[in-house]
Design a protein around this motif. Sequence first.
Motif, PDB file in Angstrom:
ATOM      1  N   SER A 354       0.825  -1.214   0.000  1.00  0.00           N
ATOM      2  CA  SER A 354       0.000   0.000   0.000  1.00  0.00           C
ATOM      3  C   SER A 354       0.855   1.259   0.000  1.00  0.00           C
ATOM      4  N   TYR A 355       2.143   1.132   0.428  1.00  0.00           N
ATOM      5  CA  TYR A 355       2.981   2.324   0.531  1.00  0.00           C
ATOM      6  C   TYR A 355       3.339   2.839  -0.853  1.00  0.00           C
ATOM      7  N   ASN A 356       3.059   4.104  -1.091  1.00  0.00           N
ATOM      8  CA  ASN A 356       3.377   4.780  -2.348  1.00  0.00           C
ATOM      9  C   ASN A 356       2.575   4.269  -3.530  1.00  0.00           C
ATOM     10  N   ARG A 357       1.657   3.353  -3.301  1.00  0.00           N
ATOM     11  CA  ARG A 357       0.868   2.821  -4.410  1.00  0.00           C
ATOM     12  C   ARG A 357      -0.534   3.423  -4.405  1.00  0.00           C
ATOM     13  N   VAL A 358      -1.110   3.445  -5.572  1.00  0.00           N
ATOM     14  CA  VAL A 358      -2.423   4.067  -5.746  1.00  0.00           C
ATOM     15  C   VAL A 358      -3.478   3.256  -5.004  1.00  0.00           C
ATOM     16  N   GLN A 359      -4.281   3.943  -4.228  1.00  0.00           N
ATOM     17  CA  GLN A 359      -5.347   3.296  -3.472  1.00  0.00           C
ATOM     18  C   GLN A 359      -6.678   3.425  -4.222  1.00  0.00           C
ATOM     19  N   ALA A 360      -7.663   2.712  -3.740  1.00  0.00           N
ATOM     20  CA  ALA A 360      -8.993   2.772  -4.367  1.00  0.00           C
ATOM     21  C   ALA A 360      -9.558   4.190  -4.235  1.00  0.00           C
ATOM     22  N   GLY A 361     -10.177   4.682  -5.308  1.00  0.00           N
ATOM     23  CA  GLY A 361     -10.766   6.010  -5.293  1.00  0.00           C
ATOM     24  C   GLY A 361     -11.950   6.097  -4.332  1.00  0.00           C
ATOM     25  N   LYS A 362     -12.149   7.282  -3.774  1.00  0.00           N
ATOM     26  CA  LYS A 362     -13.224   7.480  -2.795  1.00  0.00           C
ATOM     27  C   LYS A 362     -14.469   8.119  -3.410  1.00  0.00           C
ATOM     28  N   LEU A 363     -14.355   8.649  -4.617  1.00  0.00           N
ATOM     29  CA  LEU A 363     -15.506   9.327  -5.222  1.00  0.00           C
ATOM     30  C   LEU A 363     -16.502   8.314  -5.776  1.00  0.00           C
ATOM     31  N   PRO A 364     -17.806   8.608  -5.680  1.00  0.00           N
ATOM     32  CA  PRO A 364     -18.842   7.676  -6.159  1.00  0.00           C
ATOM     33  C   PRO A 364     -19.131   7.839  -7.644  1.00  0.00           C
ATOM     34  N   ILE A 365     -18.105   8.066  -8.456  1.00  0.00           N
ATOM     35  CA  ILE A 365     -18.307   8.234  -9.898  1.00  0.00           C
ATOM     36  C   ILE A 365     -17.342   7.307 -10.632  1.00  0.00           C
ATOM     37  N   ARG A 366     -17.737   6.873 -11.819  1.00  0.00           N
ATOM     38  CA  ARG A 366     -16.927   5.985 -12.635  1.00  0.00           C
ATOM     39  C   ARG A 366     -17.040   6.406 -14.102  1.00  0.00           C
ATOM     40  N   ASN A 367     -15.938   6.302 -14.809  1.00  0.00           N
ATOM     41  CA  ASN A 367     -15.888   6.564 -16.259  1.00  0.00           C
ATOM     42  C   ASN A 367     -16.404   7.956 -16.622  1.00  0.00           C
TER      43      ASN A 367
END
Length: 456
Positions: A354-367
């Motif tokens: 998880s360090y320095n790596r992209v985490q799951a987005g928190k916004l409820p929108i896609r594409n």
Amino acid sequence: MFQFLRSNASITFFLLVGMWTIATFAFVQADISPLGWELKNYLLGQKLNEGFRMYQDIRDNSGPLSAGFFQLIEFLNFPISWNAYWATGIILFQAIVFQRTINRYELMGPLGNMPFFIYTLFLHISLDFWVPSAALIGLTFLILAWREIIKQQSTLQVDDRVFLIGLFIGAAGLCYPTYYLFIFWGFLSLLFYSGINIRQMLLVIVGFLIVNGITALLYTYNGNFSYLIEVFQKSAFVFHTPAWVDIQRIASTYVMAILLGFYGLWTVIQRPKIKSNGQKAQQTNFIWVFISFFAAFTLPANNSHNYLFILPAMAYFTLNLFFLLKRYWIQELILFAILGSVWFSWQSEWNNSSYNRVQAGKLPIRNERLMVLGPQIDEYQNNQMAGPFVNWELSNDVFSELNTYRTVVKLQRYLEMDTPTYIYDPAGNFPRMRYYLPYLQDTYVEVQKHLYKRKN
């Protein structure tokens, strides 16, 4: 294992290449999340292909050549998961040049494919190095410059190929501006350990200037050379000291390579039974380490991959242990210690992926077409990036200059050129944008905290 690697047989070389290819394939199949700066480089290439101009529109401290590399990869539509293949390919090429230089100019005794293996292993000591960074791309040109310096040192009379040394170091700087400091390494190595004259020193300078001069002319023609200088002045050409936490984290990655490298250097000092070419190469690599110390204070960010330019010299010094220590059990022990250290480093970083790596987005929108006015680059995983704000650390200067006409016009052009459907503003910059661009008041409505949607 030492005897296997010491063999000059072609089958040994192809087995090693096959081993790294299989390891890279396994890494890609693991489908680990991309690093933050890895996603940033991918988005950089994407925005350049959409017509945004480097440095004028996109404020990032990647060199022009490395930015062009990221642009090419995105233009060819290769997925980001293939980055490990490009990184391994670059490292294997560097390792081949490294090994052939050592063997051709007899810098050490017969070591077969050991130089290739040690170099490749050192350049894979961290999972961060499985990604083609600007530092890794530029290192290719430094290795080519090193080969040319060794060639000039191996002859009694220097020839006009010294021009290539300046050319390669200049190209390395265009990939990674910190590498511009290595022009001093080139000068000192030639001045102290070759028969170079003043005219040939001028040829080195000409080679260095010509590649940078052509780049300056191209950027001047496109009207963004001044922006290039401005970006580099605020990032790449600034000396700074890493924080103690960063030093500890980076040291944990490089400690094995540095300890073995200096142990190898100490061994050759104690047992100076090497040929003249080998002595010059040892001293040339020591100057490399000396310049690397100063280069470490000019890096754009304190990430592990930004320091990898120290590794070629450490790999070369480590080879002294296999050349000068005659007891096979010691050589085997050192070899397995290196393998164990690399494996431990991989496991440690994998468990802390998880360090320095992209985490799951928190916004409820896609594409959706999304513009993020902040460093939350994670949100672009599931959405299409709008606007040029790839490197927020440099881009946020725009919002501190909103009271200038030039900045307001620039922001309006960004919005017209690449209109977002959503604007995510965790830093609170969008209300100020609407003050200077009043039409945004009626164009975007806040649908949740810090998230604005364009009206249909």
